[in-house]
Every structure is written in C-alpha cells, then in structure tokens.
Design an enzyme around this catalytic site. Structure first.
Site, PDB file in Angstrom:
ATOM      1  N   LYS A  83       1.333   2.564  -2.363  1.00 17.19           N
ATOM      2  CA  LYS A  83       0.153   3.405  -2.112  1.00 17.19           C
ATOM      3  C   LYS A  83       0.030   3.791  -0.630  1.00 17.19           C
ATOM      4  CE  LYS A  83      -2.261   0.243  -4.372  1.00 17.19           C
ATOM      5  NZ  LYS A  83      -1.173  -0.451  -5.075  1.00 17.19           N
ATOM      6  N   ILE A  84       0.146   2.771   0.258  1.00 14.35           N
ATOM      7  CA  ILE A  84      -0.066   3.059   1.689  1.00 14.35           C
ATOM      8  C   ILE A  84       1.147   3.790   2.275  1.00 14.35           C
ATOM      9  CG2 ILE A  84      -0.483   2.021   3.952  1.00 14.35           C
ATOM     10  CD1 ILE A  84      -1.962  -0.265   2.445  1.00 14.35           C
ATOM     11  N   ASP A  90      12.831   1.485  -0.234  1.00 17.06           N
ATOM     12  CA  ASP A  90      11.973   0.717  -1.142  1.00 17.06           C
ATOM     13  C   ASP A  90      12.863   0.212  -2.269  1.00 17.06           C
ATOM     14  OD1 ASP A  90      10.027  -0.083  -3.172  1.00 17.06           O
ATOM     15  OD2 ASP A  90       8.552   1.068  -2.050  1.00 17.06           O
ATOM     16  N   CYS A 147       5.604  -2.599   3.232  1.00 17.92           N
ATOM     17  CA  CYS A 147       5.954  -3.398   2.042  1.00 17.92           C
ATOM     18  C   CYS A 147       5.210  -4.733   2.110  1.00 17.92           C
ATOM     19  CB  CYS A 147       7.458  -3.592   1.954  1.00 17.92           C
ATOM     20  SG  CYS A 147       8.152  -4.410   3.372  1.00 17.92           S
ATOM     21  N   PRO A 148       5.050  -5.404   0.976  1.00 21.13           N
ATOM     22  CA  PRO A 148       4.298  -6.669   0.992  1.00 21.13           C
ATOM     23  C   PRO A 148       5.119  -7.799   1.603  1.00 21.13           C
ATOM     24  CG  PRO A 148       5.072  -6.162  -1.226  1.00 21.13           C
ATOM     25  CD  PRO A 148       5.511  -5.025  -0.359  1.00 21.13           C
ATOM     26  N   THR A 154       1.448  -2.342   9.991  1.00 17.38           N
ATOM     27  CA  THR A 154       0.068  -2.523   9.523  1.00 17.38           C
ATOM     28  C   THR A 154       0.073  -3.323   8.223  1.00 17.38           C
ATOM     29  OG1 THR A 154       0.192  -0.440   8.319  1.00 17.38           O
ATOM     30  CG2 THR A 154      -0.831  -0.355  10.501  1.00 17.38           C
ATOM     31  N   SER A 155       1.220  -3.952   7.918  1.00 21.43           N
ATOM     32  CA  SER A 155       1.343  -4.573   6.597  1.00 21.43           C
ATOM     33  C   SER A 155       1.031  -6.072   6.641  1.00 21.43           C
ATOM     34  CB  SER A 155       2.729  -4.291   6.048  1.00 21.43           C
ATOM     35  OG  SER A 155       2.723  -4.450   4.670  1.00 21.43           O
ATOM     36  N   ARG A 156       1.988  -6.874   7.028  1.00 19.37           N
ATOM     37  CA  ARG A 156       1.745  -8.310   7.229  1.00 19.37           C
ATOM     38  C   ARG A 156       2.593  -8.770   8.418  1.00 19.37           C
ATOM     39  NH1 ARG A 156      -2.172  -7.758   4.923  1.00 19.37           N
ATOM     40  NH2 ARG A 156      -2.937  -8.691   3.008  1.00 19.37           N
ATOM     41  N   ASP A 182      -0.992  -4.010  13.831  1.00 21.90           N
ATOM     42  CA  ASP A 182      -2.346  -4.307  13.345  1.00 21.90           C
ATOM     43  C   ASP A 182      -2.374  -5.711  12.749  1.00 21.90           C
ATOM     44  OD1 ASP A 182      -5.046  -3.552  12.800  1.00 21.90           O
ATOM     45  OD2 ASP A 182      -4.521  -3.311  10.683  1.00 21.90           O
ATOM     46  N   GLU A 198      -1.817 -14.743  12.385  1.00 19.38           N
ATOM     47  CA  GLU A 198      -3.174 -14.555  11.872  1.00 19.38           C
ATOM     48  C   GLU A 198      -3.312 -15.069  10.441  1.00 19.38           C
ATOM     49  OE1 GLU A 198      -4.514 -10.632  10.957  1.00 19.38           O
ATOM     50  OE2 GLU A 198      -2.570 -10.083  10.163  1.00 19.38           O
ATOM     51  N   HIS A 251      -6.249  -6.310  12.827  1.00 22.37           N
ATOM     52  CA  HIS A 251      -6.252  -6.148  11.360  1.00 22.37           C
ATOM     53  C   HIS A 251      -7.420  -5.263  10.926  1.00 22.37           C
ATOM     54  CE1 HIS A 251      -4.721  -8.189   7.479  1.00 22.37           C
ATOM     55  NE2 HIS A 251      -5.101  -6.954   7.244  1.00 22.37           N
TER      56      HIS A 251
HETATM   57  P1  NAI Z   1       1.887  -1.371  -2.920  1.00 24.63           P
HETATM   58  O1  NAI Z   1       2.110  -2.531  -3.817  1.00 24.63           O
HETATM   59  O2  NAI Z   1       1.268  -0.130  -3.474  1.00 24.63           O
HETATM   60  O3  NAI Z   1       3.279  -0.948  -2.259  1.00 24.63           O
HETATM   61  C1  NAI Z   1       4.213  -1.859  -1.766  1.00 24.63           C
HETATM   62  C2  NAI Z   1       5.580  -1.211  -1.873  1.00 24.63           C
HETATM   63  O4  NAI Z   1       6.528  -2.092  -1.258  1.00 24.63           O
HETATM   64  C3  NAI Z   1       6.030  -1.005  -3.323  1.00 24.63           C
HETATM   65  O5  NAI Z   1       6.478   0.320  -3.511  1.00 24.63           O
HETATM   66  C4  NAI Z   1       7.173  -2.003  -3.475  1.00 24.63           C
HETATM   67  O6  NAI Z   1       8.197  -1.561  -4.371  1.00 24.63           O
HETATM   68  C5  NAI Z   1       7.677  -2.078  -2.046  1.00 24.63           C
HETATM   69  N1  NAI Z   1       8.539  -3.228  -1.806  1.00 24.63           N
HETATM   70  C6  NAI Z   1       8.508  -4.440  -2.409  1.00 24.63           C
HETATM   71  N2  NAI Z   1       9.500  -5.214  -1.931  1.00 24.63           N
HETATM   72  C7  NAI Z   1      10.158  -4.474  -1.018  1.00 24.63           C
HETATM   73  C8  NAI Z   1      11.279  -4.714  -0.197  1.00 24.63           C
HETATM   74  N3  NAI Z   1      11.926  -5.883  -0.236  1.00 24.63           N
HETATM   75  N4  NAI Z   1      11.697  -3.742   0.616  1.00 24.63           N
HETATM   76  C9  NAI Z   1      11.059  -2.540   0.639  1.00 24.63           C
HETATM   77  N5  NAI Z   1       9.997  -2.248  -0.120  1.00 24.63           N
HETATM   78  C10 NAI Z   1       9.551  -3.207  -0.947  1.00 24.63           C
HETATM   79  O7  NAI Z   1       1.057  -1.935  -1.699  1.00 24.63           O
HETATM   80  P2  NAI Z   1       0.135  -1.122  -0.697  1.00 24.63           P
HETATM   81  O8  NAI Z   1      -1.237  -1.029  -1.248  1.00 24.63           O
HETATM   82  O9  NAI Z   1       0.823   0.112  -0.276  1.00 24.63           O
HETATM   83  O10 NAI Z   1       0.061  -2.148   0.535  1.00 24.63           O
HETATM   84  C11 NAI Z   1       1.197  -2.420   1.337  1.00 24.63           C
HETATM   85  C12 NAI Z   1       0.875  -3.578   2.249  1.00 24.63           C
HETATM   86  O11 NAI Z   1      -0.119  -3.173   3.191  1.00 24.63           O
HETATM   87  C13 NAI Z   1       0.227  -4.776   1.555  1.00 24.63           C
HETATM   88  O12 NAI Z   1       1.210  -5.623   1.034  1.00 24.63           O
HETATM   89  C14 NAI Z   1      -0.547  -5.431   2.641  1.00 24.63           C
HETATM   90  O13 NAI Z   1       0.288  -6.414   3.231  1.00 24.63           O
HETATM   91  C15 NAI Z   1      -0.795  -4.333   3.654  1.00 24.63           C
HETATM   92  N6  NAI Z   1      -2.212  -4.005   3.828  1.00 24.63           N
HETATM   93  C16 NAI Z   1      -2.719  -3.979   5.114  1.00 24.63           C
HETATM   94  C17 NAI Z   1      -4.035  -3.669   5.366  1.00 24.63           C
HETATM   95  C18 NAI Z   1      -4.586  -3.599   6.751  1.00 24.63           C
HETATM   96  O14 NAI Z   1      -5.808  -3.541   6.923  1.00 24.63           O
HETATM   97  N7  NAI Z   1      -3.773  -3.569   7.781  1.00 24.63           N
HETATM   98  C19 NAI Z   1      -4.967  -3.411   4.244  1.00 24.63           C
HETATM   99  C20 NAI Z   1      -4.321  -3.415   2.932  1.00 24.63           C
HETATM  100  C21 NAI Z   1      -3.009  -3.726   2.765  1.00 24.63           C
END
Ligand code: NAI
Length: 329
Positions: A155-156, A175, A205-206, A232-234, A258, A263, A295
């Site tokens: 999504k992001i 991905d 990615c997560p 901005t992920s983890r 971020d 953290e 964050h």
């Molecule tokens: P999502 O689940 O929609 O997308 C994650 C993508 O990563 C998926 O397309 C998945 O196939 C891919 N992925 C999984 N394993 C992978 C790998 N080994 N290599 C490459 N891609 C891989 O998640 P969304 O909603 O897009 O969120 C992504 C991350 O953003 C979250 O996991 C979270 O850590 C982080 N996040 C950060 C926030 C912030 O405030 N900074 C707020 C919300 C989420």
C-alpha cells in the site's frame, strides 16, 4: 464494551473522542502508561485493551490480561510483531489491528524526507534564521529524470511510486510479490539491480526475518555514490552500524529516517534524554546529511481519524463475532 486505552497521547484522545459518539456501545478509559506485564492488571474489569506498536504484548502481559478477563487486544496500528500470537490464541484473546489507514500519509512523509535531504532544507532553514543567505553547501540534484528504487510495493510503496511518477522519475521496484496495478509505469528488477541503479532508494517492506538488516554494508556498497536513502518502514531493515560506515565512506547525498533500530514505537517522545545519551541513533544525528524524524509518517489528521474509526469498528466486529481481514492470527 469497556476498553482500556493505554499509552494515551493528547492527539489519540482527540481523534478517538471525535469518533466515539458513533459507537454508543463503547466506553473508553484513557490512561498514560503503555501496556506491558506490569500495567496489564490495570485492565481488570475491562473487556478489551487498546494498544500501540510500542506496547509489550508478550506472554506475561497476555497472561495477566487473561486473568483480568480481557478478551480482545485492539491494536491501533498495522504492525503486530510486539504480540505473542501463539499465547493469545491459547488464552482465547482476539487480536485485531488497523492494517492500512492512510498509505499516502507515510509515502508523502518519505518524499518529504527525500526532498529535505536532497535540498538540505534543515541546513537552509538554520542558515537563513542566522541571517546567512549564501547558498554554499545547499546544492541538490533534480529528481526529475532520475531513478527511484522502491523496495516493497504494497500500500505505502505503491503510493510512493505514484508520487515519484509525479516527479518525472523512472521507477524501479523490488518486491517478492509484484503489484500488478503498477505495471504501466514501474519496472520490477532484482534487489541488486535496484541498489545499483537508483538515485533515491525508499524502503517500504515489513520487518521480517528475511528483511532484517537487508540494508547492510554489502548492500550499501552496491548503491550509487551520492544516493539518497529513506526509511519510513521499520528501523531494523537497516543495520545502523553499517549505515554509519556507509556515511563515513561518503556513499550518501542524504539519509532520511523516520524509524530507527532502537525504537519501540515513538519512544523518543517519552525517554529522549535517556536514549540519546547512549544510542547509535544519536551517532547518526551527528552527521550533517542525516535527517531523522520521530516515527511520524502516519501522523496526519486523516490517518488518525481512520485509525480511530477502524479500531472502534474492530471492537464492534468482535462483539458480533465477525472475523474479517483485521483479525490477526
Ligand atoms: P503492505 O503489507 O501493504 O506492503 C508490504 C509489501 O512488502 C508487500 O507488497 C510485500 O510483498 C512486500 N515484501 C514482503 N517481503 C518483502 C521482501 N523480502 N522484499 C521486498 N518486499 C517485500 O504494507 P504497507 O501498509 O505498505 O506498510 C509497509 C511498512 O510501512 C509496514 O510494514 C510498516 O513497517 C511501515 N509503516 C510505517 C509507518 C510510519 O509511520 N512510519 C506507518 C505504517 C506502516
């Protein structure tokens, strides 16, 4: 349903109180402490707890919650790696989360970090405030015509691809599950190719075993000199010591973070002095081309409203026995 709301910040209370009138069945009690094994007992007499990415919802916490007859953990966040799901299942405690609230909020923040690093906005801001209007040290490069490398196109990441497209960038992505909706303007490549060819690399990615420290000294050495790296992920997607080594090797035009390895949620808000004295994040802050935010990617009015709405809907779904995609495990 009575819900004990842990780790309340003023903005949480505001956004939930805006939505609560639409859920007359819910009674919410807001408290400041975060949820962990010591504070779990405060939920005595409540049906559910509302917790965050920073909460410690491990075995012992869940055992205390179970004794208090709590049957639902409402996570007001997407991530659930802080929950012992096996124990929750054994104790018949349901866990529900908010998988996506505003991907654009995080993607826009990722681009804000990229632009701030590229155009040295933090330095420019400080210089002008000190009456120094010279341009020395402020030169950036055009994003237009350059290559963005997006790692993770869920999504992001997808929202970030759309933003980069708007900037006139060529977009490479990596991905494990390519996103079909992007196929008209995004080229999927190997991770190595992405690292090698991108001028801006953004991580979406997560955090999992397979992605832990995916950015390390080997992957950094594969990147172009003068690249901009944004996370901005983890935090633990990046091995911080290796990032520092990469910065010392002058690999990066800028690094925008971020999230950081140390953290747990946005801990800096409450324990900034304690953490900054010892942390490697503090070492990162000493570099002039590193920009760190606390964050806050998700932190927009729209995202907070969506989090409150979905969390309360999750509570209702639990009482009605509706399973749905927000049920974890
Ligand atoms: P999502 O689940 O929609 O997308 C994650 C993508 O990563 C998926 O397309 C998945 O196939 C891919 N992925 C999984 N394993 C992978 C790998 N080994 N290599 C490459 N891609 C891989 O998640 P969304 O909603 O897009 O969120 C992504 C991350 O953003 C979250 O996991 C979270 O850590 C982080 N996040 C950060 C926030 C912030 O405030 N900074 C707020 C919300 C989420």
């Amino acid at each position: 349903m009575k819900i004990m709301f842990y780790d309340t910040k003023p903005y949480d209370k505001e956004s939930f109180e805006r939505v609560l009138p639409s859920y007359p069945e819910v009674e919410m009690h807001f408290i400041k402490p975060d949820l962990d094994k010591r504070t779990a007992a405060l939920a005595e007499g409540f049906d559910a707890v509302c917790a965050f990415v920073s909460s410690d919802i491990g075995t012992e916490t869940l055992q205390v919650l179970s004794k208090c007859k709590v049957r639902l953990v409402l996570l007001r966040c997407a991530g659930f790696n802080n929950v012992d799901l096996d124990t929750a299942r054994e104790l018949h405690i349901e866990v529900r989360r908010v998988p996506g609230y505003s991907p654009e909020a995080v993607a826009e923040h990722a681009m804000a970090l990229a632009l701030a690093c590229n155009r040295r906005l933090y330095k420019a801001y400080n210089k002008v405030r000190e009456n120094d209007f010279s341009l020395n040290g402020l030169m950036g490069f055009n994003f237009h015509g350059k290559t963005a490398g997006i790692i993770g196109t869920g999504k992001i990441g997808a929202a970030m691809c759309h933003i980069c497209r708007g900037f006139g960038m060529k977009i490479l992505a990596y991905d494990v599950y390519p996103n079909d909706s992007l196929k008209d303007f995004v080229t999927y490549v190997s991770l190595e190719e992405l690292l090698h060819d991108s001028d801006l690399i953004s991580l979406h990615c997560p955090l999992m075993d397979s992605t832990h420290h995916m950015i390390n000294i080997e992957s950094i050495k594969q990147m172009k000199d003068g690249v901009i790296l944004v996370n901005t992920s983890r935090g633990a997607l990046i091995k911080t010591d290796d990032l520092i080594e990469g910065i010392r090797l002058h690999k990066f035009a800028g690094v925008g973070l971020d999230v950081y390895e140390e953290e747990a949620g946005n801990v800096f808000e409450d324990r900034s002095d304690e953490i900054l004295k010892t942390s490697v994040t503090a070492r990162l802050l000493s570099f002039p081309n590193v920009m760190i935010t606390s964050h806050q990617g998700f932190f927009t009015f729209e995202a907070l409203s969506a989090i409150a709405e979905t969390t309360l809907q999750n509570a209702m779904d639990c009482t009605k026995g509706v399973s749905g995609p927000n049920l974890v495990g």
